[in-house]
Design a protein around this motif. Structure first.
Motif, PDB file in Angstrom:
ATOM      1  N   ALA A   1       0.853  -1.195   0.000  1.00 11.65           N
ATOM      2  CA  ALA A   1       0.000   0.000   0.000  1.00 11.65           C
ATOM      3  C   ALA A   1       0.888   1.243   0.000  1.00 11.65           C
ATOM      4  CB  ALA A   1      -0.900   0.012   1.228  1.00 11.65           C
ATOM      5  N   PHE A   2       0.562   2.164  -0.882  1.00  8.04           N
ATOM      6  CA  PHE A   2       1.289   3.428  -0.980  1.00  8.04           C
ATOM      7  C   PHE A   2       0.277   4.560  -1.029  1.00  8.04           C
ATOM      8  CE2 PHE A   2       3.936   0.231  -3.115  1.00  8.04           C
ATOM      9  CZ  PHE A   2       5.091   0.346  -2.349  1.00  8.04           C
ATOM     10  N   PRO A   3       0.677   5.765  -0.596  1.00  7.00           N
ATOM     11  CA  PRO A   3      -0.260   6.891  -0.627  1.00  7.00           C
ATOM     12  C   PRO A   3      -0.836   7.068  -2.027  1.00  7.00           C
ATOM     13  CG  PRO A   3       1.791   7.497   0.458  1.00  7.00           C
ATOM     14  CD  PRO A   3       1.988   6.136  -0.121  1.00  7.00           C
ATOM     15  N   PRO A   4      -2.111   7.353  -2.173  1.00  5.15           N
ATOM     16  CA  PRO A   4      -3.090   7.670  -1.136  1.00  5.15           C
ATOM     17  C   PRO A   4      -3.803   6.443  -0.535  1.00  5.15           C
ATOM     18  CG  PRO A   4      -4.109   8.000  -3.254  1.00  5.15           C
ATOM     19  CD  PRO A   4      -2.680   7.547  -3.507  1.00  5.15           C
ATOM     20  N   ASP A   5      -3.501   5.239  -0.986  1.00  2.28           N
ATOM     21  CA  ASP A   5      -4.154   4.052  -0.437  1.00  2.28           C
ATOM     22  C   ASP A   5      -3.745   3.853   1.016  1.00  2.28           C
ATOM     23  OD1 ASP A   5      -5.253   3.529  -2.946  1.00  2.28           O
ATOM     24  OD2 ASP A   5      -3.479   2.405  -3.558  1.00  2.28           O
ATOM     25  N   GLU A   6      -4.702   3.443   1.832  1.00  2.37           N
ATOM     26  CA  GLU A   6      -4.421   3.268   3.251  1.00  2.37           C
ATOM     27  C   GLU A   6      -4.247   1.810   3.644  1.00  2.37           C
ATOM     28  OE1 GLU A   6      -7.259   5.279   5.668  1.00  2.37           O
ATOM     29  OE2 GLU A   6      -7.034   7.147   4.580  1.00  2.37           O
TER      30      GLU A   6
ATOM     31  N   GLU B   1       2.771   5.095   4.770  1.00  2.00           N
ATOM     32  CA  GLU B   1       1.825   6.190   4.932  1.00  2.00           C
ATOM     33  C   GLU B   1       2.609   7.489   5.078  1.00  2.00           C
ATOM     34  OE1 GLU B   1      -1.967   4.843   7.469  1.00  2.00           O
ATOM     35  OE2 GLU B   1      -0.080   4.717   8.569  1.00  2.00           O
ATOM     36  N   VAL B   2       2.042   8.563   4.572  1.00  2.00           N
ATOM     37  CA  VAL B   2       2.587   9.890   4.821  1.00  2.00           C
ATOM     38  C   VAL B   2       1.906  10.401   6.084  1.00  2.00           C
ATOM     39  CG1 VAL B   2       2.824  12.234   3.936  1.00  2.00           C
ATOM     40  CG2 VAL B   2       2.957  10.304   2.369  1.00  2.00           C
ATOM     41  N   ILE B   3       2.713  10.828   7.050  1.00  2.00           N
ATOM     42  CA  ILE B   3       2.173  11.354   8.301  1.00  2.00           C
ATOM     43  C   ILE B   3       2.678  12.782   8.495  1.00  2.00           C
ATOM     44  CG2 ILE B   3       1.869   9.098   9.382  1.00  2.00           C
ATOM     45  CD1 ILE B   3       4.533   9.501  10.803  1.00  2.00           C
ATOM     46  N   ASP B   4       2.176  13.450   9.509  1.00  2.00           N
ATOM     47  CA  ASP B   4       2.507  14.870   9.722  1.00  2.00           C
ATOM     48  C   ASP B   4       4.001  15.159   9.741  1.00  2.00           C
ATOM     49  OD1 ASP B   4      -0.146  15.563   9.797  1.00  2.00           O
ATOM     50  OD2 ASP B   4      -0.266  15.534  11.981  1.00  2.00           O
ATOM     51  N   ASN B   5       4.760  14.348  10.439  1.00  5.47           N
ATOM     52  CA  ASN B   5       6.181  14.645  10.598  1.00  5.47           C
ATOM     53  C   ASN B   5       7.084  13.698   9.817  1.00  5.47           C
ATOM     54  OD1 ASN B   5       5.486  12.511  12.177  1.00  5.47           O
ATOM     55  ND2 ASN B   5       6.705  13.109  13.948  1.00  5.47           N
ATOM     56  N   GLY B   6       6.559  13.055   8.775  1.00  4.73           N
ATOM     57  CA  GLY B   6       7.387  12.167   7.967  1.00  4.73           C
ATOM     58  C   GLY B   6       6.610  11.046   7.319  1.00  4.73           C
TER      59      GLY B   6
ATOM     60  N   ASN C   1      12.319  10.826   6.586  1.00  4.42           N
ATOM     61  CA  ASN C   1      12.419  11.113   5.155  1.00  4.42           C
ATOM     62  C   ASN C   1      11.987   9.919   4.299  1.00  4.42           C
ATOM     63  OD1 ASN C   1      14.843   9.507   4.294  1.00  4.42           O
ATOM     64  ND2 ASN C   1      15.815  10.762   5.873  1.00  4.42           N
ATOM     65  N   GLU C   2      11.631  10.256   3.083  1.00  2.00           N
ATOM     66  CA  GLU C   2      11.078   9.288   2.131  1.00  2.00           C
ATOM     67  C   GLU C   2      12.095   8.223   1.735  1.00  2.00           C
ATOM     68  OE1 GLU C   2       8.370   9.651  -1.924  1.00  2.00           O
ATOM     69  OE2 GLU C   2       9.516  11.376  -1.235  1.00  2.00           O
ATOM     70  N   ARG C   3      13.323   8.608   1.545  1.00  2.77           N
ATOM     71  CA  ARG C   3      14.361   7.659   1.129  1.00  2.77           C
ATOM     72  C   ARG C   3      14.494   6.522   2.143  1.00  2.77           C
ATOM     73  NH1 ARG C   3      19.592   6.512   2.290  1.00  2.77           N
ATOM     74  NH2 ARG C   3      20.908   5.793   0.589  1.00  2.77           N
ATOM     75  N   ASP C   4      14.563   6.867   3.413  1.00 10.36           N
ATOM     76  CA  ASP C   4      14.775   5.851   4.444  1.00 10.36           C
ATOM     77  C   ASP C   4      13.604   4.878   4.557  1.00 10.36           C
ATOM     78  OD1 ASP C   4      17.249   6.947   4.959  1.00 10.36           O
ATOM     79  OD2 ASP C   4      16.616   8.007   6.769  1.00 10.36           O
ATOM     80  N   VAL C   5      12.384   5.381   4.462  1.00 13.84           N
ATOM     81  CA  VAL C   5      11.229   4.485   4.556  1.00 13.84           C
ATOM     82  C   VAL C   5      11.157   3.558   3.343  1.00 13.84           C
ATOM     83  CG1 VAL C   5       9.464   6.009   3.529  1.00 13.84           C
ATOM     84  CG2 VAL C   5       8.801   4.325   5.249  1.00 13.84           C
ATOM     85  N   CYS C   6      11.510   4.062   2.170  1.00 13.23           N
ATOM     86  CA  CYS C   6      11.511   3.233   0.958  1.00 13.23           C
ATOM     87  C   CYS C   6      12.561   2.127   1.044  1.00 13.23           C
ATOM     88  CB  CYS C   6      11.743   4.092  -0.278  1.00 13.23           C
ATOM     89  SG  CYS C   6      10.367   5.173  -0.685  1.00 13.23           S
ATOM     90  N   LEU C   7      13.753   2.477   1.504  1.00  9.18           N
ATOM     91  CA  LEU C   7      14.801   1.473   1.647  1.00  9.18           C
ATOM     92  C   LEU C   7      14.431   0.433   2.706  1.00  9.18           C
ATOM     93  CD1 LEU C   7      18.058   3.611   1.336  1.00  9.18           C
ATOM     94  CD2 LEU C   7      17.169   1.917  -0.278  1.00  9.18           C
ATOM     95  N   TYR C   8      13.759   0.860   3.768  1.00  9.09           N
ATOM     96  CA  TYR C   8      13.341  -0.081   4.800  1.00  9.09           C
ATOM     97  C   TYR C   8      12.324  -1.078   4.238  1.00  9.09           C
ATOM     98  CZ  TYR C   8      11.876  -1.943   9.269  1.00  9.09           C
ATOM     99  OH  TYR C   8      11.599  -2.796  10.322  1.00  9.09           O
ATOM    100  N   LEU C   9      11.365  -0.591   3.457  1.00  7.98           N
ATOM    101  CA  LEU C   9      10.387  -1.499   2.846  1.00  7.98           C
ATOM    102  C   LEU C   9      11.091  -2.478   1.910  1.00  7.98           C
ATOM    103  CD1 LEU C   9       6.856  -0.755   1.611  1.00  7.98           C
ATOM    104  CD2 LEU C   9       8.405  -2.044   0.172  1.00  7.98           C
TER     105      LEU C   9
END
Length: 89
Positions: A21-26, A37-42, A61-69
């Protein structure tokens, strides 16, 4: 790496996209999977089973969450994704 770049990698590698699941899908469409998910602080990485989210991990940041996935997906279901992690080190 951006979420859009991550999605392109997953499509190129022919992964089962309903498990992600990627934004905008929940939620994931499959019975279980993971997402971002995109949240207020990251950004928030999550795993999900039957619409219940767990194992949440937060990133600034977006890079770190993508690499973690990518790391999680390559460890458990798609080892062929490891080459994209090694390229980003």
């Amino acid at each position: 790496m951006t979420i859009n770049e991550l999605k392109k990698i997953l499509i190129k590698e022919n992964v089962f996209m309903s498990s992600f699941a990627f934004p905008p899908d929940e939620h994931v469409l499959a019975e279980s999977g993971c997402g971002i998910e995109v949240i207020d602080n990251g950004f928030c990485y999550f795993e999900e089973e039957r619409y219940e989210k767990f194992n949440k991990k937060f990133f600034k940041n977006e890079r770190d969450v993508c690499l973690y996935l990518l790391k999680r997906a390559s460890k458990y279901d798609y080892p062929r994704l490891r080459k994209y992690i090694e390229d980003k080190k």
